[in-house]
Write an enzyme that holds these catalytic residues in place. Structure first.
Site, mmCIF file in Angstrom:
data_model
loop_
_atom_site.group_PDB
_atom_site.id
_atom_site.type_symbol
_atom_site.label_atom_id
_atom_site.label_comp_id
_atom_site.label_asym_id
_atom_site.label_seq_id
_atom_site.Cartn_x
_atom_site.Cartn_y
_atom_site.Cartn_z
ATOM 1 N N THR A 177 19.397 2.203 -0.685
ATOM 2 C CA THR A 177 18.910 2.557 -2.124
ATOM 3 C C THR A 177 18.803 4.104 -2.081
ATOM 4 O OG1 THR A 177 16.760 2.315 -1.556
ATOM 5 C CG2 THR A 177 17.871 0.385 -2.472
ATOM 6 N N ILE A 203 19.085 -7.520 0.513
ATOM 7 C CA ILE A 203 18.436 -8.964 1.058
ATOM 8 C C ILE A 203 18.306 -10.047 -0.064
ATOM 9 C CG2 ILE A 203 17.196 -7.734 2.599
ATOM 10 C CD1 ILE A 203 14.693 -7.978 0.691
ATOM 11 N N ALA A 225 11.949 -3.097 0.851
ATOM 12 C CA ALA A 225 11.187 -3.112 -0.502
ATOM 13 C C ALA A 225 11.318 -1.860 -1.365
ATOM 14 C CB ALA A 225 9.654 -3.328 -0.298
ATOM 15 N N THR A 255 1.079 -4.755 2.028
ATOM 16 C CA THR A 255 0.325 -3.391 1.898
ATOM 17 C C THR A 255 -1.172 -3.839 1.686
ATOM 18 O OG1 THR A 255 0.439 -1.733 0.247
ATOM 19 C CG2 THR A 255 1.214 -3.649 -0.553
ATOM 20 N N ASP A 256 -1.994 -2.627 1.721
ATOM 21 C CA ASP A 256 -3.362 -2.687 1.531
ATOM 22 C C ASP A 256 -3.442 -2.979 -0.171
ATOM 23 O OD1 ASP A 256 -2.480 -0.163 0.762
ATOM 24 O OD2 ASP A 256 -4.047 0.969 2.036
ATOM 25 N N GLU A 257 -2.544 -2.533 -0.891
ATOM 26 C CA GLU A 257 -2.510 -2.513 -2.377
ATOM 27 C C GLU A 257 -2.860 -3.937 -2.855
ATOM 28 O OE1 GLU A 257 -0.116 0.279 -4.329
ATOM 29 O OE2 GLU A 257 -0.054 1.783 -2.569
ATOM 30 N N TYR A 266 3.893 -2.621 -8.778
ATOM 31 C CA TYR A 266 4.501 -2.519 -7.279
ATOM 32 C C TYR A 266 3.727 -3.681 -6.523
ATOM 33 C CZ TYR A 266 4.125 -1.293 -2.286
ATOM 34 O OH TYR A 266 4.053 -1.203 -1.078
ATOM 35 N N LYS A 320 4.364 -7.045 -4.534
ATOM 36 C CA LYS A 320 4.193 -7.323 -2.980
ATOM 37 C C LYS A 320 3.241 -8.606 -2.735
ATOM 38 C CE LYS A 320 5.279 -5.062 0.045
ATOM 39 N NZ LYS A 320 6.501 -4.838 0.850
ATOM 40 N N VAL A 326 -1.505 17.079 -8.758
ATOM 41 C CA VAL A 326 -2.527 16.222 -8.346
ATOM 42 C C VAL A 326 -3.170 15.475 -9.394
ATOM 43 C CG1 VAL A 326 -4.960 16.013 -7.302
ATOM 44 C CG2 VAL A 326 -3.174 17.890 -6.578
ATOM 45 N N ASN A 366 -7.819 12.567 -2.343
ATOM 46 C CA ASN A 366 -6.409 13.309 -2.302
ATOM 47 C C ASN A 366 -6.756 14.970 -2.381
ATOM 48 O OD1 ASN A 366 -5.163 10.772 -2.473
ATOM 49 N ND2 ASN A 366 -5.183 10.907 -4.798
#
Ligand code: NAD
Ligand code: TDX
Length: 336
Positions: A40, A62, A85, A127-129, A151, A155, A207, A250
């Site tokens: 991609t 996939i 992904a 993922t941690d998300e 997203y 996941k 930001v 951040n």
């Protein structure tokens, strides 16, 4: 215990950021690797150049079960590590279509083919998300899934499909949940390469909000080493968080990088916040540290310095990507 003598490892999404580092480490360790990637916008075989002669490559989606079956029949892999992904939160907010196709339908197709092929081990990249956000404390592996972006919802859905296969069919799956990765070869839509590229070019550094959101930063080389450990020694049916423990706001990271590049803080441009922006992620990674004796080797300051140096040395690669990104940036960055 899975080892190189156990057979080939099929790696999906290995033309991407983390998958390519995993393949470099696996090849260095003597593994025979088969790569499946759709290439991609985020995939690039340049990332695999150093191991091109050592891996078999298949340009396959996939979600295409038939083509996957052909690859499995030909290569007979004994393990799968599933990185493929759609990986960028901001893009999932603009349009979630490909996220559902690849992250959910694609994972379902891959799990079914791998199960029928009787692989010994399947390592699934989560993922941690998927845990949502956390104001205080840390996510443990047993926490409920509370994804909050398209997203992370896609996941989390993939995690549930993998867990359902493990429960229903004794599918030998292990799930890993890494925190934010950074390092060389990251596609310049993500935070760290965006900052480096814009700062290098004296452009405004975007930001979100006030830059107070917190992420836990993990160098890809530490992340890939952890995934290799999980492939070899991880317990089937288990979940492993993979975090560095190094949390940063951040804005603090932006300041560190500007300083490394000798650029003024006046470049910082606070833009409108990401919709639904998760406040903080933080992982309790005691399990992988205690059970598999993994620990991160690269601290954030050292890792960022190396990453900044890598981008300075690979500017033509970054510039090649930025051509396509300019239009996308106009859509995501809205003035505050
Ligand atoms: P990436 O976007 O850099 O790479 C994704 C790769 O998957 C690309 O090579 C792309 O071509 C390929 N791909 C996409 N759709 C495909 C499809 N339908 N069929 C075959 N290949 C396809 O992603 P990344 O940052 O390397 O992340 C890898 C995995 O790790 C993902 O599953 C992501 O959710 C997870 N993860 C990433 C991070 C991070 O900080 N980058 C953190 C935690 C978890
Ligand atoms: O231009 C930006 N400005 C900004 O302030 C970008 C791109 C991001 N940000 C903020 C949003 C986040 O708080 O920086 C932080 C990091 O953003 P991303 O690099 O987009 O990462 P994140 O959304 O945290 O998700 C990443 O970590 C978990 C990966 O992209 C996911 O694939 C992974 O699952």
């Amino acid at each position: 215990m899975f080892r190189k003598s156990s057979g080939k490892v099929l790696v999906t999404g290995a033309a991407g950021f983390i998958g390519s580092e995993f393949v470099r480490q696996a090849v260095a360790r003597g593994y025979s690797v088969v790569v499946v990637d759709k290439l991609t916008y985020a995939g690039d075989l340049a990332r695999l150049k150093s191991v091109a002669d050592d891996v078999a490559f298949y340009k396959v989606d996939i979600a295409d079960g038939k083509k996957l079956e052909e690859v499995f029949k030909k290569e007979k892999p004994r393990a799968v590590v599933h990185f493929a992904a759609e990986s960028h939160v901001d893009r999932s907010i603009l349009d979630d279509t490909e996220f559902i196709k690849t992250n959910i339908v694609g994972t379902q197709a891959l799990v079914n083919v791998a199960r029928k092929a009787g692989v010994e081990k399947f390592v699934h990249l989560s993922t941690d998300e998927v845990y949502g956000e956390i104001e205080r404390g840390k996510f443990k592996e047993a926490f409920p899934l509370k994804p909050r972006s398209p997203y992370s919802a896609s996941k989390a859905s993939a995690d549930l499909l993998v867990q359902a296969a493990a429960h229903t069919f004794d599918f030998p799956a292990v799930i890993v949940r890494p925190s934010n990765n950074y390092g060389p070869w990251q596609y310049p839509e993500k935070f760290i390469p965006v900052i480096i590229y814009k700062a290098l070019n004296y452009q405004p550094v975007p930001v979100y909000a006030q830059g107070l959101n917190v992420r836990e930063w993990l160098h890809i080389s530490d992340c890939a080493a952890a995934i290799l450990k999980v492939l070899e020694q991880g317990k089937v049916g288990d979940i492993y968080n993979i975090g560095s423990g190094d949390e940063r706001k951040n804005i603090d990271l932006v300041r560190i990088i500007l300083k490394m590049l000798g650029r003024p803080e006046t470049l910082i441009s606070f833009v409108k916040d990401r919709l639904g922006h998760d406040w903080r992620y933080a992982l309790d990674s005691r399990k992988i540290r205690e059970d598999l004796a993994w620990s991160p080797k690269i601290g954030v300051e050292q890792g960022m310095a190396r990453t900044v140096a890598w981008y300075c040395e690979h500017l033509p690669w970054v510039k090649g990507k930025v051509v396509a990104l300019e239009r996308y940036w106009k859509k995501v960055y809205r003035s505050a």
